[in-house]
Structures are given as structure tokens and as C-alpha cells.
Scaffold this motif. Sequence first.
Motif, PDB file in Angstrom:
ATOM      1  N   LEU A   1      15.244 -15.451  46.366  1.00  0.00           N
ATOM      2  CA  LEU A   1      15.955 -14.173  46.478  1.00  0.00           C
ATOM      3  C   LEU A   1      16.768 -14.052  47.771  1.00  0.00           C
ATOM      4  CD1 LEU A   1      16.548 -11.395  45.259  1.00  0.00           C
ATOM      5  CD2 LEU A   1      14.501 -10.536  46.411  1.00  0.00           C
ATOM      6  N   PRO A   2      16.268 -14.509  48.946  1.00  0.00           N
ATOM      7  CA  PRO A   2      17.108 -14.394  50.144  1.00  0.00           C
ATOM      8  C   PRO A   2      18.468 -15.082  50.011  1.00  0.00           C
ATOM      9  CG  PRO A   2      14.837 -14.844  50.765  1.00  0.00           C
ATOM     10  CD  PRO A   2      14.912 -14.986  49.275  1.00  0.00           C
ATOM     11  N   ILE A   3      18.486 -16.241  49.354  1.00  0.00           N
ATOM     12  CA  ILE A   3      19.760 -16.942  49.156  1.00  0.00           C
ATOM     13  C   ILE A   3      20.655 -16.151  48.204  1.00  0.00           C
ATOM     14  CG2 ILE A   3      20.791 -18.959  48.026  1.00  0.00           C
ATOM     15  CD1 ILE A   3      19.965 -19.586  50.817  1.00  0.00           C
ATOM     16  N   THR A   4      20.076 -15.612  47.149  1.00  0.00           N
ATOM     17  CA  THR A   4      20.856 -14.808  46.201  1.00  0.00           C
ATOM     18  C   THR A   4      21.539 -13.645  46.916  1.00  0.00           C
ATOM     19  OG1 THR A   4      19.223 -15.330  44.490  1.00  0.00           O
ATOM     20  CG2 THR A   4      20.766 -13.540  44.026  1.00  0.00           C
ATOM     21  N   ILE A   5      20.773 -12.950  47.746  1.00  0.00           N
ATOM     22  CA  ILE A   5      21.312 -11.783  48.449  1.00  0.00           C
ATOM     23  C   ILE A   5      22.422 -12.189  49.414  1.00  0.00           C
ATOM     24  CG2 ILE A   5      20.722 -10.027  50.171  1.00  0.00           C
ATOM     25  CD1 ILE A   5      18.007  -9.745  48.744  1.00  0.00           C
ATOM     26  N   LEU A   6      22.223 -13.281  50.149  1.00  0.00           N
ATOM     27  CA  LEU A   6      23.216 -13.689  51.142  1.00  0.00           C
ATOM     28  C   LEU A   6      24.478 -14.246  50.490  1.00  0.00           C
ATOM     29  CD1 LEU A   6      20.800 -15.222  53.772  1.00  0.00           C
ATOM     30  CD2 LEU A   6      22.345 -13.292  54.149  1.00  0.00           C
ATOM     31  N   MET A   7      24.321 -15.060  49.436  1.00  0.00           N
ATOM     32  CA  MET A   7      25.507 -15.574  48.759  1.00  0.00           C
ATOM     33  C   MET A   7      26.283 -14.429  48.113  1.00  0.00           C
ATOM     34  SD  MET A   7      24.188 -19.186  47.042  1.00  0.00           S
ATOM     35  CE  MET A   7      25.831 -19.716  46.538  1.00  0.00           C
ATOM     36  N   ASN A   8      25.567 -13.462  47.582  1.00  0.00           N
ATOM     37  CA  ASN A   8      26.227 -12.299  46.983  1.00  0.00           C
ATOM     38  C   ASN A   8      26.947 -11.480  48.053  1.00  0.00           C
ATOM     39  OD1 ASN A   8      26.667 -11.071  44.440  1.00  0.00           O
ATOM     40  ND2 ASN A   8      25.259  -9.430  44.955  1.00  0.00           N
ATOM     41  N   LYS A   9      26.331 -11.356  49.220  1.00  0.00           N
ATOM     42  CA  LYS A   9      26.931 -10.614  50.326  1.00  0.00           C
ATOM     43  C   LYS A   9      28.255 -11.240  50.760  1.00  0.00           C
ATOM     44  CE  LYS A   9      27.093  -7.782  53.904  1.00  0.00           C
ATOM     45  NZ  LYS A   9      27.368  -6.335  53.702  1.00  0.00           N
ATOM     46  N   LEU A  10      28.288 -12.586  50.806  1.00  0.00           N
ATOM     47  CA  LEU A  10      29.508 -13.258  51.241  1.00  0.00           C
ATOM     48  C   LEU A  10      30.578 -13.288  50.155  1.00  0.00           C
ATOM     49  CD1 LEU A  10      27.701 -14.042  53.636  1.00  0.00           C
ATOM     50  CD2 LEU A  10      28.743 -16.315  53.570  1.00  0.00           C
ATOM     51  N   GLY A  11      30.183 -13.080  48.905  1.00  0.00           N
ATOM     52  CA  GLY A  11      31.165 -12.991  47.829  1.00  0.00           C
ATOM     53  C   GLY A  11      31.674 -14.327  47.336  1.00  0.00           C
ATOM     54  N   TYR A  12      30.766 -15.166  46.861  1.00  0.00           N
ATOM     55  CA  TYR A  12      31.188 -16.449  46.287  1.00  0.00           C
ATOM     56  C   TYR A  12      31.971 -16.202  45.000  1.00  0.00           C
ATOM     57  CZ  TYR A  12      28.691 -19.615  49.410  1.00  0.00           C
ATOM     58  OH  TYR A  12      28.277 -20.341  50.506  1.00  0.00           O
ATOM     59  N   ASP A  13      33.056 -16.951  44.844  1.00  0.00           N
ATOM     60  CA  ASP A  13      33.885 -16.826  43.647  1.00  0.00           C
ATOM     61  C   ASP A  13      33.422 -17.751  42.532  1.00  0.00           C
ATOM     62  OD1 ASP A  13      36.276 -15.019  44.532  1.00  0.00           O
ATOM     63  OD2 ASP A  13      35.975 -16.428  46.182  1.00  0.00           O
ATOM     64  N   ALA A  14      32.982 -18.962  42.890  1.00  0.00           N
ATOM     65  CA  ALA A  14      32.565 -19.928  41.877  1.00  0.00           C
ATOM     66  C   ALA A  14      31.502 -20.845  42.469  1.00  0.00           C
ATOM     67  CB  ALA A  14      33.757 -20.750  41.380  1.00  0.00           C
ATOM     68  N   ALA A  15      30.642 -21.354  41.588  1.00  0.00           N
ATOM     69  CA  ALA A  15      29.584 -22.264  42.025  1.00  0.00           C
ATOM     70  C   ALA A  15      29.125 -23.089  40.831  1.00  0.00           C
ATOM     71  CB  ALA A  15      28.398 -21.487  42.603  1.00  0.00           C
ATOM     72  N   THR A  16      28.577 -24.254  41.120  1.00  0.00           N
ATOM     73  CA  THR A  16      27.850 -25.006  40.116  1.00  0.00           C
ATOM     74  C   THR A  16      26.404 -25.086  40.581  1.00  0.00           C
ATOM     75  OG1 THR A  16      27.885 -26.965  38.701  1.00  0.00           O
ATOM     76  CG2 THR A  16      28.239 -27.336  41.059  1.00  0.00           C
ATOM     77  N   ILE A  17      25.560 -25.800  39.857  1.00  0.00           N
ATOM     78  CA  ILE A  17      24.163 -25.939  40.264  1.00  0.00           C
ATOM     79  C   ILE A  17      23.906 -27.363  40.735  1.00  0.00           C
ATOM     80  CG2 ILE A  17      23.415 -24.144  38.667  1.00  0.00           C
ATOM     81  CD1 ILE A  17      22.250 -26.400  36.891  1.00  0.00           C
ATOM     82  N   GLY A  18      22.789 -27.546  41.438  1.00  0.00           N
ATOM     83  CA  GLY A  18      22.351 -28.868  41.846  1.00  0.00           C
ATOM     84  C   GLY A  18      21.003 -29.186  41.243  1.00  0.00           C
ATOM     85  N   ASN A  19      20.545 -30.402  41.419  1.00  0.00           N
ATOM     86  CA  ASN A  19      19.275 -30.819  40.830  1.00  0.00           C
ATOM     87  C   ASN A  19      18.098 -30.013  41.358  1.00  0.00           C
ATOM     88  OD1 ASN A  19      20.237 -32.474  43.126  1.00  0.00           O
ATOM     89  ND2 ASN A  19      18.176 -33.309  43.113  1.00  0.00           N
ATOM     90  N   HIS A  20      18.171 -29.509  42.600  1.00  0.00           N
ATOM     91  CA  HIS A  20      17.050 -28.756  43.157  1.00  0.00           C
ATOM     92  C   HIS A  20      17.100 -27.267  42.818  1.00  0.00           C
ATOM     93  CE1 HIS A  20      14.979 -31.907  45.230  1.00  0.00           C
ATOM     94  NE2 HIS A  20      16.100 -32.314  45.795  1.00  0.00           N
ATOM     95  N   ASP A  21      18.174 -26.826  42.200  1.00  0.00           N
ATOM     96  CA  ASP A  21      18.253 -25.405  41.855  1.00  0.00           C
ATOM     97  C   ASP A  21      17.393 -25.060  40.641  1.00  0.00           C
ATOM     98  OD1 ASP A  21      19.941 -24.848  43.983  1.00  0.00           O
ATOM     99  OD2 ASP A  21      21.694 -25.512  42.858  1.00  0.00           O
ATOM    100  N   MET A  22      16.804 -26.085  40.016  1.00  0.00           N
ATOM    101  CA  MET A  22      15.873 -25.866  38.920  1.00  0.00           C
ATOM    102  C   MET A  22      14.422 -25.903  39.413  1.00  0.00           C
ATOM    103  SD  MET A  22      17.063 -25.486  35.712  1.00  0.00           S
ATOM    104  CE  MET A  22      18.326 -26.719  35.413  1.00  0.00           C
ATOM    105  N   ASP A  23      14.206 -26.152  40.710  1.00  0.00           N
ATOM    106  CA  ASP A  23      12.841 -26.403  41.204  1.00  0.00           C
ATOM    107  C   ASP A  23      11.933 -25.188  41.111  1.00  0.00           C
ATOM    108  OD1 ASP A  23      13.343 -29.031  41.719  1.00  0.00           O
ATOM    109  OD2 ASP A  23      13.643 -28.804  43.867  1.00  0.00           O
ATOM    110  N   TYR A  24      12.468 -23.984  41.155  1.00  0.00           N
ATOM    111  CA  TYR A  24      11.639 -22.794  41.002  1.00  0.00           C
ATOM    112  C   TYR A  24      11.368 -22.476  39.536  1.00  0.00           C
ATOM    113  CZ  TYR A  24      13.417 -21.800  45.764  1.00  0.00           C
ATOM    114  OH  TYR A  24      13.776 -21.862  47.093  1.00  0.00           O
TER     115      TYR A  24
END
Length: 484
Positions: free
Chosen positions: A86-109
Amino acid sequence: MISSRILLAGLFCLCPFSLAQKIEPDPKNTLIIISTSDIHGNLDKFPKLATLVKKYRSKFPHVLLMDSGDYFMGNPFVDDWEKPGLPITILMNKLGYDAATIGNHDMDYGQTALRDHIKGMPGTKFVVTNLSPSPPLENCFLPYASIPIKGTPISVGVIGLVDMQTTDILKMDGITWKLPNETDYKGVMDRFRLHHNTINVILSHMGYDHDLKMMKYSPNIDVILGGHTHVMLPKGHLRTGTLLSHTGHRLSYAGVTKIIFSTDKKPAVLSKSTEAVSLDPLPDDPEVKEIVRQFTSNPFFNQQVAIAKEEITHVTIGRYFCKAIQKAANADIAIYNRGGVRAKTHLSKGPVTIKDVYEMEPFRETVVTCKMTKADIEQLILTKFMAPMEKEGGMLEVYCAGFSYQIMDGINPSITSTLRDGVIYTVAMGDYLCNNFNFPQQGEGCAVGKSVRQALISYLMQLKELVNPPPTQLPIIRKTTFSL
């Protein structure tokens, strides 16, 4: 899972563009893409990244913020938050990312956590082109995105490509994906042509070597923003008309790509350049710094468990892992995968805290045991050594305790060990290795009711003082051939 490299490579310009072109940019005709990759939960750098983003948004009307995956896993303040990530979600949302893909570790949770992250960033287009999602992740990804540049006839097409080879197989339930081959790379341009965008961008979590192949087989992609292998290219590569950017990991750098375009009857790209910008010298954005402070104020992580009397190497840390789980499971021997030990390259001299332990083992693995023969164990080690995955084969991949081994490398690698024939060993390991490595007992681990973290903390507290042991025999012997 590959260590950082800094590639100071020459620029091979096989196209009309040049990184050295001196075209005075008109802000109205300039697109700035700020890019990140392999953040791995590094909250501390977000205030500086926010400063960089605000700086460019104040000077240029057209600024996009993009990420190439692996934003999770590697920081206990993120991994062990009540709602992981959640901390990463909040911070990335705060900065206003326009586009992103995922990485192999983004499935770890788990898939649900990734879905919640994506749903928590409604302004961001998540683009994954070579993956078919499971039901929990349906409607989370776009195979292709088009981002219009306001006030211009320019639009930016975005494709996302990922390499999920090292993702825990238990986290991939219901997901299918394909590692692109030469034919797939050649088809990338067809997809871009179909959508008629002026500027074409690939967010790649494929790794540096795959990105080079993509440049070879898919010329004239405007920009590849790469990640996964933690490579850093200070000024990027420009080849076959494609500009490639890699900026290392953990937000030491961010990419700043500048594309100058014309808005005539037929809009076109006039020039493009990129650089990896160090975030360290930048001041912290006060508002984002306060958000980070709230996430990183848990005193639990500052508790000391041992003291490192010198800089502790990655190999020594791997041995600590093995000895810790061997003792926790009361096993004959222990093995552990190198990639599961997430210390950067070493453990710094000084106090070792619970935060350090959680950073070394962010995956929350459990200890399991398997009954194995000498042949089983040697097959596991040698098979992984010979693995066809890029940058994985030919490397020490398995740490051990209770025995030693050597691999004779060559055309047909072979292994010798101090294990005995005719003995059935109780082998302690982490559950990731048990479920993902290729050996006869794969997936048959017996849980001992302890986590790797618990075992490691108990073992380090018992040691109290950490030092590197004297060098042992080389685990890998390279065969050398001589010719006259």
C-alpha cells in the motif's frame, strides 16, 4: 535476480537520429518522459523523485511519468505493511504515473494484492501485452495504450512486455504468458502501425539482453524503457532507430527522455535523447517526505539482532541462511537459492537490525524439509547451474550447509560433493526452492512450522558477532583448453 551492472557502452547510430544533435527544444514541441524501474519498495527516494517530476512539469507542458515494473518487494516498510504494498500504491498515485507495466516481483504478494494496487491507481494505464490474466486480474491490464498529448496532434502508443520466469509458480495460478521470440519481436511494429501513434514506447521488464534483441528485430521503435536486470545506461543506447533506456534499480536514478517533435501536416519525431539522472543531489519534496515518514516510523524494525564486525559478503549471508534453517528444522543439511538472499552485495559493517533481516529475506518464505539422496541433491544443483535462462546458467545458484560441492564447468558440466551414497538426507530449504526448482521431490516439502526470517533472526542472535569465514575451495572450477 541479477546483480547491478554499469554499462558504459558506445553509441551505435544506424539511423537519422543522434544523441548529440543540437536542436533547441521548444517546450510546446517537446515530450519529456520520466521513467523508473525496479523500485523494489525504496520509499526513501520518492521525495527526491517528486522534486524531479515537479521540476519538469513546471518547465514543460508535456510530461509523462512511466514505470517498467518491480515496484514491490525489497523494503519491510512496504512488504510488511498491514496491506502489503500500500505505501508504494499511495506514493505512485501521489506522483501521478501515466503508464506502467508489471515485473516478476509484483506478483509476490499474490494476485489480489496486485489487483488492489492497480485499482488504487485509476489514473495509470497498466499495459501488459504478452500475458493473459487470471480471473482475479481480469480488466486490470491493457494490451496496448494510446496517450494523447494535449493540444497537439501527437499521441504516444505504449506496449508492456514482461519476463515472469522467476515468479513463484504458486503465485501464477491461472495466468499464462509467453517469452517473446524473434517472430514476436518482429510483430511489435505491426501492432504499433495498427494504432497510428506518432511516438511508440515499450515498457519492458524483459532485461537488457532481450531489449537488445528487440531493437534488432523491431527497428524504429522510438523508445524502450527497460528494467529487470538492474543495468544502468548513463546516456542510453541509440541503435536501429530505437532509443534504449535503463536506469538501474531502487531509484538511485530516474530516466529523463526528451523527444522533440514537429506538428506539421505529418507529425514526426525530430530528435530524441535520454539520460539517467541521479536522485541523490536533489532536495526532498516536503509533502512527499512527510508521507514517507509516516510509513517508516515503526520502531520494531530498528531492534538490533547482531553486529557485523566487518563487511559481510553475499556468500557468507547465504551460509547464514542455510545454517539457520538447518538448525530450525533439525535437518542433516540445508540448501538455499542464491536469488532468495536479497542483500544488495553485502551487509555493511555495524549493527544488524530486524529491518536488515527483512530486507535480506523479503519473501516471507517458510522452512520445509525433503528426504533426498546424494543423487537427488546433486541433480538439483547441477540442473540449476545448467539452466537455459539468460544469465542464470553457469552460476553458483545454490548455497549449502552440512556439506560442500564443486562443479567442473565445461561443455558437459559435472558435480562432486562430500555427500555419501546410500544415505537418505533430511534437507532443509525454503518453500520457493522446493516448489520451483527441478528435482524429484519438487513440491513435496514438509513444513516445519517456522519462517526463514524467524530462523535467521534466532541464529544471528545466537552468533551475536558476524564475520566472514576463511575462503573455502572454489565451488566452480572452469575447464580451460589450450591450443597450439
